[in-house]
Write a protein that holds these residues in place. Structure first.
Motif, PDB file in Angstrom:
ATOM      1  N   UNK A  74      49.770  40.206  32.088  1.00  0.00           N
ATOM      2  CA  UNK A  74      48.864  41.253  31.628  1.00  0.00           C
ATOM      3  C   UNK A  74      47.800  41.645  32.628  1.00  0.00           C
ATOM      4  N   UNK A  75      47.749  40.961  33.793  1.00  0.00           N
ATOM      5  CA  UNK A  75      46.702  41.285  34.768  1.00  0.00           C
ATOM      6  C   UNK A  75      47.136  42.384  35.732  1.00  0.00           C
ATOM      7  N   UNK A  76      48.418  42.444  36.027  1.00  0.00           N
ATOM      8  CA  UNK A  76      48.888  43.457  36.973  1.00  0.00           C
ATOM      9  C   UNK A  76      48.778  44.847  36.349  1.00  0.00           C
ATOM     10  N   UNK A  77      48.569  45.818  37.175  1.00  0.00           N
ATOM     11  CA  UNK A  77      48.532  47.205  36.688  1.00  0.00           C
ATOM     12  C   UNK A  77      49.609  47.991  37.440  1.00  0.00           C
ATOM     13  N   UNK A  78      50.717  48.228  36.786  1.00  0.00           N
ATOM     14  CA  UNK A  78      51.801  48.962  37.423  1.00  0.00           C
ATOM     15  C   UNK A  78      51.700  50.417  36.986  1.00  0.00           C
ATOM     16  N   UNK A  79      51.406  51.256  37.943  1.00  0.00           N
ATOM     17  CA  UNK A  79      51.297  52.668  37.610  1.00  0.00           C
ATOM     18  C   UNK A  79      52.620  53.360  37.951  1.00  0.00           C
ATOM     19  N   UNK A  97      53.800  51.739  41.433  1.00  0.00           N
ATOM     20  CA  UNK A  97      52.825  51.159  42.345  1.00  0.00           C
ATOM     21  C   UNK A  97      51.988  50.126  41.600  1.00  0.00           C
ATOM     22  N   UNK A  98      51.752  48.997  42.268  1.00  0.00           N
ATOM     23  CA  UNK A  98      50.872  47.991  41.663  1.00  0.00           C
ATOM     24  C   UNK A  98      49.475  48.264  42.204  1.00  0.00           C
ATOM     25  N   UNK A  99      48.501  48.497  41.324  1.00  0.00           N
ATOM     26  CA  UNK A  99      47.213  49.000  41.799  1.00  0.00           C
ATOM     27  C   UNK A  99      46.115  47.950  41.905  1.00  0.00           C
ATOM     28  N   UNK A 100      46.190  46.873  41.131  1.00  0.00           N
ATOM     29  CA  UNK A 100      45.097  45.904  41.102  1.00  0.00           C
ATOM     30  C   UNK A 100      44.938  45.183  42.442  1.00  0.00           C
ATOM     31  N   UNK A 101      46.065  44.688  42.961  1.00  0.00           N
ATOM     32  CA  UNK A 101      46.018  43.843  44.144  1.00  0.00           C
ATOM     33  C   UNK A 101      45.731  44.631  45.414  1.00  0.00           C
TER      34      UNK A 101
END
Lengths: 622, 177
Positions: free
Chosen positions: A467-472, A488-492
Motif C-alpha cells: 500500500x505504500x507504492x504509488x503506481x500511476x 510509473x512508480x512515483x513515490x520512490x
C-alpha cells in the motif's frame, strides 16, 4: 506526463502547392478512394472504370488479385478468396466463430486470427493492406503524383485493436495515415458541407458488416460528436446469411460445400437488392455439380425473417440518444449511410423510430469516402476559408483489471479525444516489486466480458510495505482514437515507463519490414523512399521554422535562442543534398529540439489571441 | 517545454472564476481554443508541434469537461479554494437523505427486474427534480466564501444522485436489451 506518438513518415510534395491527399473508405463489401478536385469531392474510378472496388482478395501461388476479378472467383476458389475481411480485423478465433460457417482455414494467433492460403499465411491486416495498396496506386495514377497522405475511415464502434489493425494495414500499404476518421463523422462532413446544415443530427450507418450510430452537433463548421454506439458485427452480410439459411432449409441443401455456400449467398445478396425496388424476386442457383434450383422470395417474407436484425440496430440508437441526453424530438435530421440502408424495411424502421423522414440525397455507398476526402484535403493544408473542426469521441470505455477480475474504468465511453487520464494504484503485498497491468475495453463489469487490449508488467518497483507504492497508470487516447498506456512508480522517485500496443501489435520495425517486402525491388526502392521522405521532412521543417521566425521571432525569441535555431538550420541545409537518411534524420531531430520552446510560446500566443479576438467581438455585439 | 499548465480551467478559457457560468461563453471559448490547437491542424507539422497540439487539445478537453457539468465544476471550484469534498472518506450524511436514496435505489432494482420502463421514467424525473434543487442550493452556497464549507455536503449529496442516475441508466439498458 508521458506522451506517446506513432511516428508518421512524412512524404510531402514541395510546399506551397496543392498537396495530393485522398480519403479512403475501406469497407466490408466495397472500398473507395476519393479526393477533392477544384473544390469538389469526387470518387476516383478504378481500372474497371468503376467507383467501387469489391473488398475481395484472391491469393494465387504467385499472384494476388484484388477487386471484381477476385469477387468473381469466390465460388470456385472460396478458401483462397477472402471476402469481408474487415470483420476479422483485430478479432480472435472465438470472435470469427460467431460469424457461422466460413470457408477459410483459420489459424489461432495472439490477438487476431490468421488465414492459411495458397500464398502462405495471411493476417487480416495483410489482406486489408493488399486492398489499400490497390487503392493507393489507383489514386497515384489518377492524380499523377505521390500522395502526401490519406484519411482512412473506420466504423465509429471499432475498438482499439480494430483501429490499430487498420492503421497498420495502411502503413504496410505504403500510405501515410493523416487520420483515422469515424465513418459516420465522415458522412456528416459530406452532408454538412453540401447542405450547410446546422443542428443536431443522427447518422445511421449500416454497412456490409458493421453498424454505427453517431449523434452530432453541427455549428459553423464544428462537428461535435455527442455520442456514438453500434455493433461491429451487424451489417448487410447478416441479411444475406438469413436469406441463405432460409433457402438452405427450404431446398434441403444442408450439406452444401463452401463453393456452393458462396453461390447461395451471392444469390441471396442479388435477391435482397432486387427487393429494394420490387415486391417479389426470383433467381436461379446453379450448383457445382450442375443441379439447378429456382429461388424465390417476397418482400414480406424477407422483412419477417430479418425483423430481428433491424430491431438489433435500434438498440444502439436508443443507447446513443441516452448517452447524448437527447430524445428523438431533439434530432433535426437523420443521415442514412451504407448500402444496407437501401433496404426498405430498414428505412421504414428508422423513419418510424425518429418520427421524421431520413436524409438520403447522397449516394449511401459514396458519402463516407467523400467526407474522408474533404477532411484529407483540409489536413493536407489545401483548404482555405472557414475551417473544419472535428471533435470526435471514443466509442467504448477503457479500463484496467483490478482485484477479483473487475474492470475499473479509466476513460469513459463518449469522451472527446484526444484525452488523457491517470489513475493511481498500489501494491497489495509487502515487498512487491512488479505489477501486472491488464488493459481492457468495454462497458461490462467483469474483465472476462470486456475485450482484452494488452497485458504488460511494470517491474523494478522498490520493495516497500503493502500500500505504500504509488503506481500511476496513464491512459492516453490520440486524435485517431488510439490508446497508449504508461505506468510509473512515483513515490520512490524511480520511474519506469512502458508503452503498449494491442496484443497482436506490430512493432514499427515489423511494419517497416513488411513495407519493404511489398516493394518489388525490395531493399533499394524502400531505402530510396526513406531517403526521399527524410529530405522532404527536412525541407518542410526548415521552411516552417523560417516562416515562424519571420512572424514571431522578434517577440518570442531571445538572441541566444535565435542563434541556436539558426545554427541548427545552417547545419541541416547542406545535408539535404549530400547526407544519408540517418544523418538527415538526426539533424532534423536536433533542429526540432531547438524549436520546442519557441513552438510552445507560439501556441500559447495563438490561443490567447483567438480568445481575445472573440472577446472584442462579443463586446462589439453588445 | 514551456507550456503553461499553471493556469486554472477558468483562466484557460478566459472566464471569470465563479461557479455561476455562462455556458454559451464556455462553449464558444472551447471551440476557439480547439480551432487553434487541435491535432488536425498539425498533421504535417514537426513532432514537437504535434506533441504540443496533443497536449493542448487534451488540456482543453479536460477543462471543458470539468467546467461544463455543474457537479465537476463545483468540486473543482472548491478544490481551487483549498476545500476537499471528501467524497470517498466522509460518509456522514443526514439520515432522511440516506433513507430516501435507499428507497429510490430499491425502486430502480425492482423496476429493472420487472422491465418496467414507466417506473424508470418516473424515477428519472424525480431524480432530475432533486438534482436541480441541489444545484440551485450549490450555486447559492458557492456565491459567498462563508458558505463554501457547507457546499461540501451538497456536493456529496449530488454525488449520490449522480450514482443513482448511473443505476437508472444501467437499468434502462437492461430493460431495452
Amino acid at each position: 506526463m508521458a506522451l506517446m506518438q506513432i511516428a508518421e513518415p512524412g512524404e510531402s510534395t514541395a510546399p506551397h502547392q496543392h498537396r495530393l491527399a485522398v480519403g479512403i473508405d475501406l469497407g466490408t463489401t466495397n472500398s473507395l478512394v476519393a479526393t477533392v478536385k477544384s473544390g469538389a469531392a469526387e470518387v476516383l474510378l478504378n481500372h474497371d472504370s468503376q467507383p467501387l472496388l469489391p473488398s475481395v482478395v484472391r491469393y494465387l501461388k504467385d499472384q494476388t488479385v484484388v477487386g471484381a476479378e477476385a469477387k468473381a472467383a469466390q465460388a470456385i476458389d472460396p478458401q483462397n478468396t477472402i471476402v469481408s475481411v474487415k470483420r476479422f480485423m483485430g478479432r480472435g478465433i472465438a470472435d470469427v466463430a460467431k460469424y457461422g460457417a466460413l470457408p477459410y482455414k483459420f489459424i489461432d494467433a495472439p490477438g487476431m486470427v490468421k488465414i492459411e492460403t495458397t500464398a502462405g499465411v495471411k493476417s487480416p491486416v495483410d489482406v486489408s493492406a493488399d486492398i489499400l495498396r490497390v487503392l493507393r496506386i489507383q489514386a497515384e495514377e489518377a492524380l499523377a503524383g505521390e500522395l502526401v497522405g490519406a484519411v482512412i475511415t473506420v466504423p465509429a464502434y471499432f475498438d482499439d485493436a480494430q483501429r490499430q489493425a487498420t492503421k497498420d494495414a495502411a502503413n504496410i500499404a505504403g500510405i501515410n495515415v493523416l487520420r483515422l476518421l469515424n465513418e459516420p463523422t465522415a458522412a456528416a462532413i459530406a452532408y454538412g458541407l453540401d447542405n450547410e446544415s446546422k443542428g443536431t443530427f443522427a447518422v445511421f450507418d449500416l454497412g456490409g458488416g458493421t453498424f454505427d450510430i453517431s449523434i452530432l452537433k453541427l455549428t459553423k463548421g464544428v462537428f461535435e460528436v455527442l455520442a456514438t454506439n453500434g455493433d461491429s458485427s451487424l451489417g448487410g452480410d447478416d441479411f444475406d446469411q438469413a436469406i441463405g439459411a432460409h433457402w438452405r432449409k427450404q431446398l434441403g441443401l444442408a450439406s452444401a460445400d463452401h463453393g456452393d455456400t458462396r453461390r447461395l449467398l451471392m444469390k441471396a445478396r442479388e435477391v435482397k437488392e432486387m427487393l429494394t425496388t420490387q415486391v417479389n424476386a426470383e433467381s436461379t442457383l446453379k450448383l457445382s455439380y450442375g443441379q439447378e434450383f429456382k429461388l424465390r422470395l417476397s418482400q414480406d417474407e424477407f422483412w419477417a425473417m430479418t425483423q430481428a436484425l433491424v430491431q438489433r440496430s435500434l438498440q444502439p440508437v436508443k443507447k446513443a440518444l441516452r448517452d447524448a441526453k437527447l430524445g428523438v424530438a431533439d434530432i433535426d435530421g437523420i443521415v442514412m449511410v451504407g448500402g444496407a440502408t437501401r433496404m426498405l424495411h430498414v428505412q421504414r424502421a428508422v423513419t418510424e423510430f425518429f418520427g421524421k423522414p431520413t436524409l438520403n440525397n447522397l449516394d449511401p455507398d459514396k458519402v463516407v469516402a467523400l467526407g474522408a476526402a474533404i477532411q484529407a484535403n483540409a489536413l493536407a493544408g489545401n483548404r482555405t476559408g472557414e475551417d473544419l473542426l472535428l471533435l470526435d469521441v471514443i466509442p467504448l470505455s477503457l479500463g484496467l483489471e483490478t482485484m477479483g477480475g473487475l474492470a475499473e474504468k479509466v476513460i469513459p465511453r463518449n469522451s472527446t479525444i484526444p484525452i488523457a487520464r491517470a489513475q493511481e494504484f498500489t501494491t497489495y503485498k509487502d515487498g512487491q516489486t512488479a505489477m501486472a497491468i491488464h488493459v481492457v475495453q468495454g462497458e461490462r463489469e467483469l474483465v472476462k466480458d470486456c475485450r482484452s487490449l494488452a497485458k504488460f508488467e511494470l517491474r523494478g518497483i522498490p520493495p516497500m510495505v503493502a500500500g505504500a507504492a504509488r503506481i500511476q497508470v496513464t491512459f492516453q487516447v490520440d486524435a485517431d482514437g488510439l490508446l497508449s498506456v504508461a505506468a510509473r512508480e512515483t513515490v520512490s522517485g524511480v520511474s519506469t515507463q512502458i508503452e503498449v500496443k494491442p496484443s497482436y501489435g506490430l512493432s514499427d520495425n515489423e511494419i517497416a519490414e513488411m513495407l519493404k517486402a511489398s516493394f518489388s525491388h525490395a531493399k533499394d526502392d524502400a531505402d530510396a523512399r526513406v531517403l526521399s521522405e527524410e529530405k522532404v521532412d527536412a525541407v518542410r521543417l526548415i521552411e516552417a521554422v523560417q516562416a515562424a521566425i519571420k512572424r514571431d521571432g522578434d517577440t518570442l525569441l531571445d538572441t541566444a535562442e535565435r542563434a541556436e535555431i539558426l545554427a541548427a538550420i545552417a547545419a541541416l541545409t547542406p545535408m539535404i543534398e549530400t547526407a544519408d537518411a540517418r544523418t538527415i534524420k538526426a539533424q532534423v531531430a536536433e533542429l526540432s529540439r531547438t524549436t520546442e520552446n519557441f513552438a510552445a510560446r507560439r501556441m500559447d500566443r495563438s490561443v490567447a489571441d483567438a480568445l481575445k479576438g472573440k472577446r472584442v467581438e462579443d463586446m462589439q455585439s453588445l | 517545454m514551456t507550456i503553461d499548465f499553471t493556469k486554472n480551467h477558468f483562466e484557460l478559457f478566459h472566464l471569470p472564476v465563479s461557479f455561476q457560468l455562462d455556458s454559451a461563453a464556455l462553449d464558444r471559448a472551447y471551440r476557439e481554443v480547439q480551432r487553434e490547437v487541435h491535432p488536425d491542424k498539425f498533421t504535417l507539422a514537426t513532432d514537437a508541434e504535434k506533441r504540443l497540439a496533443a497536449q493542448w487539445a487534451t488540456r482543453a478537453n479536460e477543462g471543458y469537461q470539468t467546467l461544463k457539468t455543474p457537479l465537476n465544476r463545483g468540486r473543482y471550484f472548491l478544490k481551487m479554494h483549498g476545500i476537499e469534498t471528501e467524497e470517498e472518506s466522509n460518509t456522514a450524511m443526514p439520515l432522511p437523505f440516506l433513507m430516501q436514496q435507499m428507497e429510490w435505489r430499491e425502486a430502480v432494482v425492482d423496476a429493472r427486474a420487472a422491465k418496467d420502463e414507466a417506473t424508470l421514467d418516473a424515477l428519472a424525473a424525480q431524480k432530475q427534480a432533486d438534482e436541480k434543487q441541489l444545484f440551485t442550493q450549490l450555486e447559492n452556497e458557492l456565491s459567498q466564501p462563508s458558505t463554501f464549507a457547507a457546499a461540501r455536503l451538497t456536493v456529496r449529496k449530488l454525488r449520490f444522485i449522480e450514482k443513482l442516475g448511473e443505476e437508472i441508466d444501467d437499468a434502462y439498458e437492461a430493460v431495452i436489451n
